[in-house]
Design a protein around this motif. Structure first.
Motif, PDB file in Angstrom:
ATOM      1  N   CYS A   7     -40.428 -10.798 -18.537  1.00  0.00           N
ATOM      2  CA  CYS A   7     -40.234 -11.251 -17.159  1.00  0.00           C
ATOM      3  C   CYS A   7     -40.755 -10.187 -16.201  1.00  0.00           C
ATOM      4  O   CYS A   7     -40.507  -9.000 -16.368  1.00  0.00           O
ATOM      5  CB  CYS A   7     -38.764 -11.520 -16.886  1.00  0.00           C
ATOM      6  SG  CYS A   7     -38.442 -11.948 -15.164  1.00  0.00           S
ATOM      7  N   CYS A  12     -34.860  -7.980 -13.908  1.00  0.00           N
ATOM      8  CA  CYS A  12     -34.560  -8.817 -15.079  1.00  0.00           C
ATOM      9  C   CYS A  12     -35.198  -8.258 -16.344  1.00  0.00           C
ATOM     10  O   CYS A  12     -34.524  -7.816 -17.263  1.00  0.00           O
ATOM     11  CB  CYS A  12     -35.018 -10.253 -14.813  1.00  0.00           C
ATOM     12  SG  CYS A  12     -34.853 -11.360 -16.227  1.00  0.00           S
ATOM     13  N   CYS A  25     -39.520 -17.317 -16.458  1.00  0.00           N
ATOM     14  CA  CYS A  25     -38.375 -16.713 -17.144  1.00  0.00           C
ATOM     15  C   CYS A  25     -37.168 -17.648 -17.122  1.00  0.00           C
ATOM     16  O   CYS A  25     -36.708 -18.024 -16.047  1.00  0.00           O
ATOM     17  CB  CYS A  25     -38.038 -15.390 -16.472  1.00  0.00           C
ATOM     18  SG  CYS A  25     -36.549 -14.625 -17.147  1.00  0.00           S
ATOM     19  N   GLU A  27     -34.194 -16.911 -17.662  1.00  0.00           N
ATOM     20  CA  GLU A  27     -33.055 -16.191 -17.086  1.00  0.00           C
ATOM     21  C   GLU A  27     -33.044 -16.251 -15.558  1.00  0.00           C
ATOM     22  O   GLU A  27     -32.023 -16.522 -14.951  1.00  0.00           O
ATOM     23  CB  GLU A  27     -33.101 -14.713 -17.505  1.00  0.00           C
ATOM     24  CG  GLU A  27     -32.826 -14.461 -18.972  1.00  0.00           C
ATOM     25  CD  GLU A  27     -31.355 -14.648 -19.326  1.00  0.00           C
ATOM     26  OE1 GLU A  27     -30.490 -14.329 -18.475  1.00  0.00           O
ATOM     27  OE2 GLU A  27     -31.085 -15.123 -20.440  1.00  0.00           O
ATOM     28  N   CYS A  28     -34.198 -15.950 -14.962  1.00  0.00           N
ATOM     29  CA  CYS A  28     -34.216 -15.770 -13.501  1.00  0.00           C
ATOM     30  C   CYS A  28     -35.313 -16.562 -12.794  1.00  0.00           C
ATOM     31  O   CYS A  28     -35.404 -16.534 -11.574  1.00  0.00           O
ATOM     32  CB  CYS A  28     -34.353 -14.283 -13.162  1.00  0.00           C
ATOM     33  SG  CYS A  28     -36.027 -13.652 -13.387  1.00  0.00           S
ATOM     34  N   GLY A  30     -38.431 -15.911 -12.896  1.00  0.00           N
ATOM     35  CA  GLY A  30     -39.555 -15.022 -12.544  1.00  0.00           C
ATOM     36  C   GLY A  30     -40.831 -15.350 -13.312  1.00  0.00           C
ATOM     37  O   GLY A  30     -40.814 -16.122 -14.276  1.00  0.00           O
TER      38      GLY A  30
END
Ligand SMILES: *Cc1c(COP(=O)(O)O)cnc(C)c1O
Ligand SMILES: [Zn+2]
Length: 434
Positions: A7, A12, A25, A27-28, A30
């Motif tokens: 990422c 992150c 990403c 997760e985030c 990105g």
């Protein structure tokens, strides 16, 4: 060498296996980047090996992308590689364009010499190779033209189905024609580029299609080859400036990454400064770099320019591009429709030619030299991104005084070259030519 997706967000930095189908990403949200861990071969060894490969007839070595594969070792099995012998583009000296810009010398790295006529091929060979490696059967993109032309060609060469989403009425015929000829399913959607991109991201997930838009990190890896090949052609002497047009800013991201990595490996001694040129009607990145540190890009809601390849209001790769411009001590400039059109005609007069977006480079250099940002004795390479035949309609209209800017005003044919209708009569034609 271990390849992973990482990422891009510094807060992150999550890592993922390179064979997961990801565009951003999980997760985030990105941007993702391909990252390598391990020991790189020595610079001298690589430089020698790459020179030797130029003499070989194997398709991999004949590709101006895969010849340098040590710099993007994300595929272990090269039998997955889909190549149309992309890259191998010349650096052309252009004295006339140099004097137009106020430079002593100027070189054009002409990506229009690629198989489908633009630098998108450098990235697409890697993107489609990754699609094959992932076992995908269908690929898709949203495009102002060149991405779709390129994707259609590489997908067909690989035996994959390609689906193209185009903003209705916003594409040059040269590019649309290529997509049709290469056999892509082509959907013209009544929305702008940025709206369609959101739509396609939903559809890709639902229909199991591999997305090959410019956020695709493997395309970025492939576009690194443009800088690697350039430095090889210059015997590893970096210029002072690399000038390129900025649309979605994938190329800016790729060039910056390539230059940093080449410096890190000792292939070059210094990093050239990047100068990114935007069209004034689609210049959100120009605005961003003038904001205070930490600002986010403000999208231009209705981007306007005849240079359709850079008609982007919400460039997805801006965080990467911002880092690269800063890391290189670079600048961002913007130029008008008139400046692009005149610069393009000058590039034509060099016997070189290019499409409108590419000509933003020369217009930008002229402005930067005038402002004293680029000195006239500096070593400058501009990247011409697309072939002159991509947009013949624009050319004809310019030379005949019929080219209309998005605001409805006519572009002055400063360097116009009108065709002349002549009678079937030797005397009269001789008089015309005197
Ligand atoms: C795609 C393209 C651009 C813009 O490049 P980005 O990587 O999106 O900034 C410029 N010129 C041509 C000819 C293109 O095809
Ligand atoms: Zn993240």
């Amino acid at each position: 060498m271990l390849a992973e997706l990482v990422c891009f967000e510094t807060s992150c930095r999550a890592r993922y296996p390179v064979d997961r189908v990801l565009y951003s990403c999980p997760e985030c949200g990105g941007l993702l980047e391909v990252d390598y861990t391990g020991t790189w071969p020595e610079a001298k060894v690589l430089q020698r090996r790459w020179r030797e490969r130029r003499l070989q007839n194997h398709p991999l070595e004949q590709s101006g992308v895969w010849r340098y594969r040590e710099l993007y070792p994300f595929v272990e099995d090269t039998s997955h590689v889909v190549t149309l012998r992309e890259g191998n583009t010349p650096v052309l000296e252009a004295p006339l364009a140099a004097s137009y810009a106020g430079l002593r010398r100027l070189g054009f790295k002409h990506q229009g010499f690629n198989p489908t006529g633009s630098f998108k091929d450098n990235g697409m060979t890697c993107g489609v190779t990754q699609a094959v490696r992932l076992g995908m059967r269908r690929v898709a993109c949203v495009s102002t033209g060149n991405t779709s032309a390129s994707m259609a060609a590489y997908a067909s060469a690989a035996g994959l189905q390609s689906i193209i989403f185009i903003p209705y009425g916003n594409i040059s015929y040269g590019k649309l024609a290529q997509a049709l000829e290469y056999g892509a399913r082509t959907l013209q959607v009544e929305a702008n580029f940025d709206q369609i991109l959101a739509l396609v991201r939903v559809l890709a997930e639902r229909l199991g299609i591999y997305l090959l838009n410019s956020i695709n990190p493997f395309r970025i890896e492939g576009q690194k080859s443009i800088m690697v090949e350039l430095m090889d052609q210059r015997d590893w002497q970096a210029p002072d400036w690399i000038v390129l047009p900025g649309g979605n800013l994938g190329n800016t991201s790729a060039f910056g990454k390539a230059l940093r990595e080449m410096k890190q490996l000792g292939l070059i001694e210094r990093i050239p400064r990047l100068a990114v040129i935007q069209a004034s009607g689609a210049a959100p990145f120009y605005d961003l770099v003038r904001e205070p540190e930490g600002a986010r890009l403000k999208a231009v809601e209705h981007p306007e320019t005849l240079a359709t390849a850079i008609k982007i209001g919400d460039p997805v790769s801006w965080p990467k591009a911002l880092l690269e411009v800063k890391a290189s001590g670079g600048v961002v400039e913007k130029v008008t429709e008139q400046e692009i059109a005149d610069a393009k005609a000058q590039i034509g007069r060099c016997g070189i030619g290019c499409e409108p977006a590419s000509a933003a480079t020369l217009a930008g250099i002229r402005k930067l030299v005038e402002a004293g940002t680029i000195r006239s004795d500096e070593d400058v390479v501009a990247v011409l991104t697309g072939n002159v035949l991509k947009d013949p309609d624009y050319i004809y209209r310019y030379h005949t005084g019929q080219l209309k800017a998005p605001d409805g005003t006519f572009i002055r044919p400063t360097y116009g070259n009108q065709p002349v209708v002549a009678p079937n009569d030797a005397d009269q034609i001789a008089r015309l030519l005197e």
